[in-house]
Design a protein around this motif. Structure first.
Motif, mmCIF file in Angstrom:
data_model
loop_
_atom_site.group_PDB
_atom_site.id
_atom_site.type_symbol
_atom_site.label_atom_id
_atom_site.label_comp_id
_atom_site.label_asym_id
_atom_site.label_seq_id
_atom_site.Cartn_x
_atom_site.Cartn_y
_atom_site.Cartn_z
ATOM 1 N N VAL A 262 -66.791 97.700 42.742
ATOM 2 C CA VAL A 262 -66.862 96.492 41.904
ATOM 3 C C VAL A 262 -66.420 96.813 40.485
ATOM 4 O O VAL A 262 -65.720 96.018 39.831
ATOM 5 N N GLU A 263 -66.799 97.989 39.990
ATOM 6 C CA GLU A 263 -66.439 98.386 38.626
ATOM 7 C C GLU A 263 -64.936 98.613 38.482
ATOM 8 O O GLU A 263 -64.365 98.361 37.413
ATOM 9 N N GLU A 264 -64.294 99.081 39.534
ATOM 10 C CA GLU A 264 -62.848 99.339 39.490
ATOM 11 C C GLU A 264 -62.023 98.070 39.647
ATOM 12 O O GLU A 264 -60.842 98.051 39.282
ATOM 13 N N TRP A 265 -62.634 97.021 40.192
ATOM 14 C CA TRP A 265 -61.875 95.808 40.505
ATOM 15 C C TRP A 265 -61.494 95.066 39.224
ATOM 16 O O TRP A 265 -62.333 94.808 38.378
ATOM 17 N N PRO A 266 -60.213 94.697 39.046
ATOM 18 C CA PRO A 266 -59.789 93.974 37.839
ATOM 19 C C PRO A 266 -60.496 92.630 37.721
ATOM 20 O O PRO A 266 -60.582 91.875 38.697
ATOM 21 N N SER A 267 -60.976 92.332 36.544
ATOM 22 C CA SER A 267 -61.784 91.113 36.342
ATOM 23 C C SER A 267 -60.956 89.843 36.430
ATOM 24 O O SER A 267 -61.485 88.768 36.742
ATOM 25 N N ASN A 268 -59.656 89.927 36.159
ATOM 26 C CA ASN A 268 -58.812 88.723 36.126
ATOM 27 C C ASN A 268 -57.968 88.559 37.379
ATOM 28 O O ASN A 268 -56.951 87.870 37.376
ATOM 29 N N SER A 269 -58.358 89.186 38.481
ATOM 30 C CA SER A 269 -57.563 89.118 39.708
ATOM 31 C C SER A 269 -57.651 87.749 40.365
ATOM 32 O O SER A 269 -58.669 87.060 40.268
ATOM 33 N N SER A 270 -56.584 87.381 41.058
ATOM 34 C CA SER A 270 -56.571 86.107 41.771
ATOM 35 C C SER A 270 -57.396 86.170 43.053
ATOM 36 O O SER A 270 -57.724 85.142 43.630
ATOM 37 N N ILE A 271 -57.721 87.390 43.515
ATOM 38 C CA ILE A 271 -58.526 87.596 44.722
ATOM 39 C C ILE A 271 -59.748 88.422 44.356
ATOM 40 O O ILE A 271 -59.629 89.451 43.688
ATOM 41 N N GLY A 272 -60.918 87.978 44.761
ATOM 42 C CA GLY A 272 -62.150 88.678 44.419
ATOM 43 C C GLY A 272 -62.430 89.867 45.322
ATOM 44 O O GLY A 272 -61.956 89.937 46.465
ATOM 45 N N ARG A 273 -63.201 90.801 44.808
ATOM 46 C CA ARG A 273 -63.587 91.997 45.558
ATOM 47 C C ARG A 273 -64.354 91.640 46.830
ATOM 48 O O ARG A 273 -64.246 92.331 47.866
ATOM 49 N N GLU A 274 -65.092 90.538 46.806
ATOM 50 C CA GLU A 274 -65.910 90.149 47.952
ATOM 51 C C GLU A 274 -65.082 89.748 49.176
ATOM 52 O O GLU A 274 -65.605 89.619 50.289
ATOM 53 N N ALA A 275 -63.789 89.568 49.007
ATOM 54 C CA ALA A 275 -62.924 89.186 50.126
ATOM 55 C C ALA A 275 -62.635 90.367 51.052
ATOM 56 O O ALA A 275 -62.058 90.180 52.129
ATOM 57 N N PHE A 276 -63.062 91.569 50.658
ATOM 58 C CA PHE A 276 -62.716 92.759 51.423
ATOM 59 C C PHE A 276 -63.966 93.541 51.814
ATOM 60 O O PHE A 276 -64.901 93.690 51.023
ATOM 61 N N ALA A 277 -63.949 94.042 53.029
ATOM 62 C CA ALA A 277 -65.044 94.898 53.484
ATOM 63 C C ALA A 277 -64.950 96.252 52.790
ATOM 64 O O ALA A 277 -63.863 96.695 52.417
ATOM 65 N N SER A 278 -66.078 96.898 52.620
ATOM 66 C CA SER A 278 -66.098 98.229 52.010
ATOM 67 C C SER A 278 -65.621 99.252 53.039
ATOM 68 O O SER A 278 -66.173 99.340 54.139
ATOM 69 N N ARG A 279 -64.608 99.998 52.658
ATOM 70 C CA ARG A 279 -64.046 100.999 53.561
ATOM 71 C C ARG A 279 -64.015 102.353 52.856
ATOM 72 O O ARG A 279 -63.733 102.428 51.657
ATOM 73 N N PRO A 280 -64.276 103.424 53.580
ATOM 74 C CA PRO A 280 -64.243 104.759 52.973
ATOM 75 C C PRO A 280 -62.809 105.269 52.860
ATOM 76 O O PRO A 280 -61.890 104.743 53.497
ATOM 77 N N ILE A 281 -62.626 106.299 52.067
ATOM 78 C CA ILE A 281 -61.317 106.952 51.935
ATOM 79 C C ILE A 281 -61.014 107.758 53.191
ATOM 80 O O ILE A 281 -61.867 108.477 53.701
ATOM 81 N N ARG A 282 -59.790 107.608 53.695
ATOM 82 C CA ARG A 282 -59.328 108.453 54.802
ATOM 83 C C ARG A 282 -58.489 109.587 54.240
ATOM 84 O O ARG A 282 -57.562 109.335 53.439
ATOM 85 N N PRO A 283 -58.760 110.813 54.577
ATOM 86 C CA PRO A 283 -57.962 111.927 54.042
ATOM 87 C C PRO A 283 -56.482 111.768 54.394
ATOM 88 O O PRO A 283 -56.128 111.584 55.564
ATOM 89 N N MET A 284 -55.636 111.818 53.365
ATOM 90 C CA MET A 284 -54.205 111.676 53.606
ATOM 91 C C MET A 284 -53.670 112.823 54.458
ATOM 92 O O MET A 284 -52.683 112.669 55.179
#
Length: 390
Positions: A262-284
Motif C-alpha cells: 500500500v505504501e509503494e502504490w502511487p496515490s494518484n493512480s487511475s487503478i487502486g491497490r485493492e483491485a489486485f490480490a497480494s502476491r509474493p515475489i517469484r525468484p527471477m
C-alpha cells in the motif's frame, strides 16, 4: 518485419505544391516522393504503413513510413514540424544503434490531413523475427549480451537528446545482417500525440511500464522497463508479461515481481491497490535459470515498480554485466524534470536524465528552440514548412 505483400515496382505518388503563403501550410522545400519506387509492404503498425522501396537516384533500398498528419487551420502544427526536424538532426549523428532518417517527402494533402513520407535506411529484419528464426536452444548468452548492450546504447543516446521512445518492443528494434541492432519508431508517438491520427492497430501492452498502465506521469524510465522485458525475452524466446488488457498486464507483472505494498502504490493512480490480490515475489532465477548472477541483477534493476528507483540507461551500461565492453561515459546530461501524463496523451521531452552521454551534444528540446535555432540551417528541408505555419 517479414514482407507481407509483393507488388511491382512503381513510383510513390506525391502531390506537387509550389509557392508559399503565410498560414497556408504549403510545403515548398519538401521533395516529391516520385523518385522512390515502392517494392512491397513490409508491415503496418500504429504509426502507419512501412514500405520497402528503391531510391532511383542512387539505386539504394530504403524503408518508407507513410504517416498521416492532422492539420490545423494554419497547416501542419508547429509542434509536429519541430519533432520531425529533431529526428532529422538526430539522423545526422549517424549513431550505430539508431535507424537513420534519410529524407522527408510530402504526399497527398486534404483539408484536415496530409501524408508525409519518412524515408529511413532499410534494415533486414526486426528483433521479433530474429528471435523466432533462431534455432533451438535459442540465442547464446554472449549474443544476448551484445543485443541488449546495443539496445541500451541506443536508448542512452535518445535520452541524452531528450527523447523518450515510449514504445520499445522487439517489433521496432531492427537487426541487420552484420548483427547491428537499431532502434526505430522513436519520436513518432509524440508526433501522433499532436496530430491524433493513430491507426486502429492494437498496440501491445507487454512492454509497457507500470506507471503508464496506472495512468501516472512518466518519463525516461518507461524505456528502461521495456528494455528489461526485452532482455528477459531474449532468454525466454517468449514475452515475460503477456497481458491482454491493462489490468491483466499488471496482474502478469505482479505474479512475478510481487504486488506492491500500500505504501509503494502511487496515490494518484487511475487503478487502486485493492483491485489486485497480494502476491509474493517469484525468484527471477527460477523463471530464467540461464541467466548468470550479473544478468539477473541487471534485470532486477530494470524491472522495478517504482520508476524513480529504476536504473538509467547510462548506469545500466556501466553495470558489471557489461564489464568486458569497457564503456566510459564522456559527459553527463543535465537533469530533465518535465513529465507527461499518459492519460493526457501529451509527451514532454523531459524526465530522468541519462547518466551516460554520447559524444554528441544534446539536441535542444522540441519546446525550447531559441530564435537562432529556427533558421533554415537548423531545420533543413523543413524550414519552409515552418515559415508557412507561423
Amino acid at each position: 518485419m517479414p514482407d507481407t505483400a509483393v507488388v511491382p515496382p512503381r513510383p510513390i505518388a506525391g502531390s506537387r505544391v509550389s509557392g508559399s503563403r503565410p498560414g497556408g501550410g504549403n510545403l515548398p522545400l519538401l521533395r516529391d516522393p516520385d523518385h522512390y519506387e515502392e517494392i512491397n509492404v513490409i508491415g503496418t503498425g500504429a504509426y502507419g504503413t512501412v514500405y520497402k522501396a528503391r531510391d532511383t537516384v542512387n539505386d539504394t533500398i530504403v524503408a518508407i513510413k507513410k504517416v498521416k498528419l492532422g492539420l490545423t487551420e494554419d497547416g501542419v502544427p508547429m509542434q509536429v514540424l519541430r519533432e520531425i526536424s529533431l529526428l532529422k538532426q538526430l539522423g545526422k549523428a549517424n549513431h550505430p544503434n539508431i535507424v537513420r532518417l534519410l529524407d522527408i517527402c510530402h504526399g497527398q494533402r486534404l483539408d484536415r490531413e496530409m501524408v508525409l513520407y519518412l524515408v529511413f535506411e532499410h534494415v533486414d529484419q526486426d528483433l521479433n523475427t530474429y528471435i523466432e528464426k533462431c534455432p533451438s536452444p535459442g540465442l547464446g548468452p554472449d549474443r544476448v549480451k551484445d543485443i541488449i548492450w546495443q539496445i541500451l546504447n541506443g536508448v542512452d543516446f535518445l535520452h541524452s537528446n531528450r527523447i523518450v521512445h515510449r514504445d520499445l518492443k522487439p517489433q521496432n528494434i531492427l537487426v541487420s545482417r552484420d548483427c547491428s541492432v537499431k532502434l526505430a519508431d522513436f519520436g513518432l508517438a509524440r508526433i501522433y500525440d499532436f496530430s491524433s491520427l493513430l491507426t486502429t492497430v492494437v498496440v501491445t501492452l507487454w512492454y509497457r511500464s507500470p506507471e503508464v498502465l496506472l495512468g501516472n506521469s512518466y518519463a525516461t524510465p518507461v524505456d528502461l522497463w521495456s528494455c528489461g522485458c526485452i532482455f528477459a525475452e531474449l532468454f525466454l524466446r517468449k514475452p515475460l508479461f503477456p497481458g491482454q488488457y491493462e489490468i491483466d498486464q499488471l496482474n502478469q507483472i505482479f505474479q512475478i515481481l510481487g504486488t506492491p505494498s500500500v505504501e509503494e502504490w502511487p496515490s494518484n493512480s487511475s487503478i487502486g491497490r485493492e483491485a489486485f490480490a497480494s502476491r509474493p515475489i517469484r525468484p527471477m532465477s527460477n523463471i530464467i535459470p540461464e541467466m548468470d548472477q550479473h544478468a539477473l541483477d541487471l534485470l532486477q534493476k530494470l524491472l522495478v515498480f517504482n520508476s524513480d528507483d529504476r536504473i538509467s540507461a547510462g548506469k545500466a551500461l556501466l553495470h558489471p554485466y557489461f564489464a568486458e565492453f569497457g564503456f566510459h561515459p564522456t559527459s553527463h546530461s543535465p537533469d530533465l524534470t518535465s513529465e507527461s501524463s499518459h492519460s493526457g496523451g501529451s509527451m514532454s521531452e523531459g524526465g530522468a536524465s541519462s547518466d551516460a552521454n554520447t559524444s554528441l551534444s544534446p539536441v535542444t528540446t522540441s519546446t525550447s528552440f531559441s530564435s537562432h535555432e529556427t533558421s533554415g540551417e537548423s531545420f533543413g528541408d523543413l524550414s519552409g514548412v515552418m515559415e508557412s505555419n507561423h
